[in-house]
Design an enzyme around this catalytic site. Structure first.
Site, short mmCIF file in Angstrom:
data_model
loop_
_atom_site.label_atom_id
_atom_site.label_comp_id
_atom_site.label_asym_id
_atom_site.label_seq_id
_atom_site.Cartn_x
_atom_site.Cartn_y
_atom_site.Cartn_z
N GLU A 55 0.89 79.74 7.40
CA GLU A 55 -0.11 80.06 6.38
C GLU A 55 -0.95 78.84 6.02
O GLU A 55 -2.16 78.94 5.82
CB GLU A 55 0.57 80.59 5.11
N TRP A 175 22.58 80.27 43.97
CA TRP A 175 21.35 80.83 44.51
C TRP A 175 21.49 82.29 44.97
O TRP A 175 21.00 82.67 46.02
CB TRP A 175 20.79 80.00 45.65
N ARG A 189 16.27 78.71 28.89
CA ARG A 189 16.97 77.56 28.32
C ARG A 189 16.09 76.83 27.32
O ARG A 189 16.56 76.37 26.27
CB ARG A 189 17.38 76.59 29.43
N ASP A 205 29.69 74.23 40.24
CA ASP A 205 28.26 74.10 40.52
C ASP A 205 27.69 72.73 40.18
O ASP A 205 26.51 72.49 40.43
CB ASP A 205 27.48 75.16 39.73
N ARG A 301 34.70 85.71 33.51
CA ARG A 301 35.75 85.59 32.47
C ARG A 301 35.13 85.25 31.12
O ARG A 301 35.46 85.87 30.10
CB ARG A 301 36.76 84.53 32.88
#
Length: 366
Positions: A55, A175, A189, A205, A301
């Site tokens: 505002e 991938w 993210r 990974d 999991r």
């Protein structure tokens, strides 16, 4: 009274508000438009945390200030009524003589919660509420949950093949989806406050959980490492991005915690049970740290645990046009984690395509 043009100008507020995604948290995303005789004479949005509100920016953009006294101010969230990082927006609206305000939805923050609307009404300002209310609340779903449930908004990110597999029979999982999908994950993210994963995902990974494929801020990295098994030279323990490790209270005395802290990694100990760390306790701690939203990037999991505990709000499911076969690992495979007795019902958004992949977004129905 809501007028037909109110919807048009509120839609513009929502478009402006989105420009603050990834920059304003723990504040909400807010856009504002000032209209005089059907013409927009001022616009603004909340650009970053601690900076002027929408505002204020909209009013400041008006060149002919005398027009404010016969204009309507549109805003997707109730104007604030308290002193925080900035002065109250409701006071500024009253001082400038704007006679009519249209608000998308009320602000659930305990310092506002209708007080901004009440202050405007007490000063003779005409207030119209609830224009595109559901869209306004959805835009700031993380802010809304944080101030009503005292927990962060939790979204699960999953990638799988058309036959529901997340890894081959040999455990290969990197991938599954294409480059366009990976870019979208990095964009996600950048707009979530934290990205959370488990020790196994980091180990397999060598996950960094940073934003690399698109512009945007890096989120807080959160790792659930029950026994602090991850090697100290893991990429996620670099000094590039703030990182928080949750471990079991049973391992509080382990010297590794101090080693991680010496490397700049924060360590928090929470309760433990047979299925793993207490996820609600994890989220409560993140809430205390002003984390409004969490993107979970883990295996089956971890995802199943968030669903079983009723802590997941949304699912991003990337489907790749591939088949791994019946002996591959499935998404949401229990792996010792029981799922709810009743079916988890989802409410789907329209599907989107990223390259050859399909993104299915779904909200968990309560």
């Amino acid at each position: 009274m809501e007028l037909p043009e109110d919807l048009f100008f509120m839609k513009r507020c929502l478009e402006l508000a989105l420009k603050g995604a990834g920059s304003v948290s723990p504040n909400p995303m807010v856009g504002s438009v000032i209209v005089h005789e059907g013409v927009i004479i001022g616009e603004g949005f909340h650009e970053r945390y601690g900076a002027p509100h929408a505002e204020v920016n909209a009013i400041a953009s008006v060149t002919r200030r005398e027009l404010l006294r016969s204009s309507t101010l549109y805003v997707n969230l109730e104007p604030c009524s308290h002193f925080g990082k900035t002065p109250p927006c409701s006071d500024l609206i009253i001082e400038t003589g704007i006679p009519r305000v249209v608000a998308g939805c009320r602000d659930p923050h305990e310092a506002v919660a209708g007080k901004g609307i009440a202050k405007l009404l007490a000063s003779g300002v005409t207030v119209v509420e609830g224009v595109m209310e559901q869209e306004s609340m959805k835009l700031n779903e993380a802010f809304m949950k944080s101030h009503t449930a005292a927990l962060p908004f939790v979204a699960l990110k999953l990638g799988q093949t058309l036959d529901g597999k997340i890894a081959t029979s040999l455990g290969a999982s990197r991938w599954i989806t294409g480059g366009e999908s990976r870019t979208e994950v990095h964009r996600l993210r950048s707009v979530y406050d934290a990205v959370l994963t488990g020790e196994a995902t980091v180990r397999i990974d060598d996950a960094l959980l940073t934003v690399r494929n698109c512009p945007g801020r890096n989120p807080l990295r959160v790792v659930l490492d029950r026994r602090m098994n991850l090697p100290l030279d893991s990429g996620i323990f670099d000094a590039e991005v703030p990182t928080l490790v949750f471990a079991s209270k049973e391992w509080r005395g382990l010297g590794k915690a101090q080693q991680l802290k010496d490397m700049g990694v924060d360590v928090v100990f929470v309760s433990d049970h047979a299925a793993g760390l207490d996820l609600r306790e994890v989220l409560q701690e993140l809430h205390r740290r002003n984390v409004l939203s969490v993107l979970v990037e883990g295996g089956s999991r971890l995802s199943a645990s968030f669903i079983r505990e009723g802590l997941a709000d949304k699912i991003y499911l990337f489907l790749a046009p591939k088949l791994f076969g019946s002996d591959a690992l499935s998404s949401f495979a229990p792996l010792g984690v029981s799922m709810p007795d009743e079916a988890v019902r989802l409410s789907f958004e329209p599907p989107r395509f990223f390259g050859k992949d399909i993104l299915l977004e779904a909200y968990v129905e309560r």
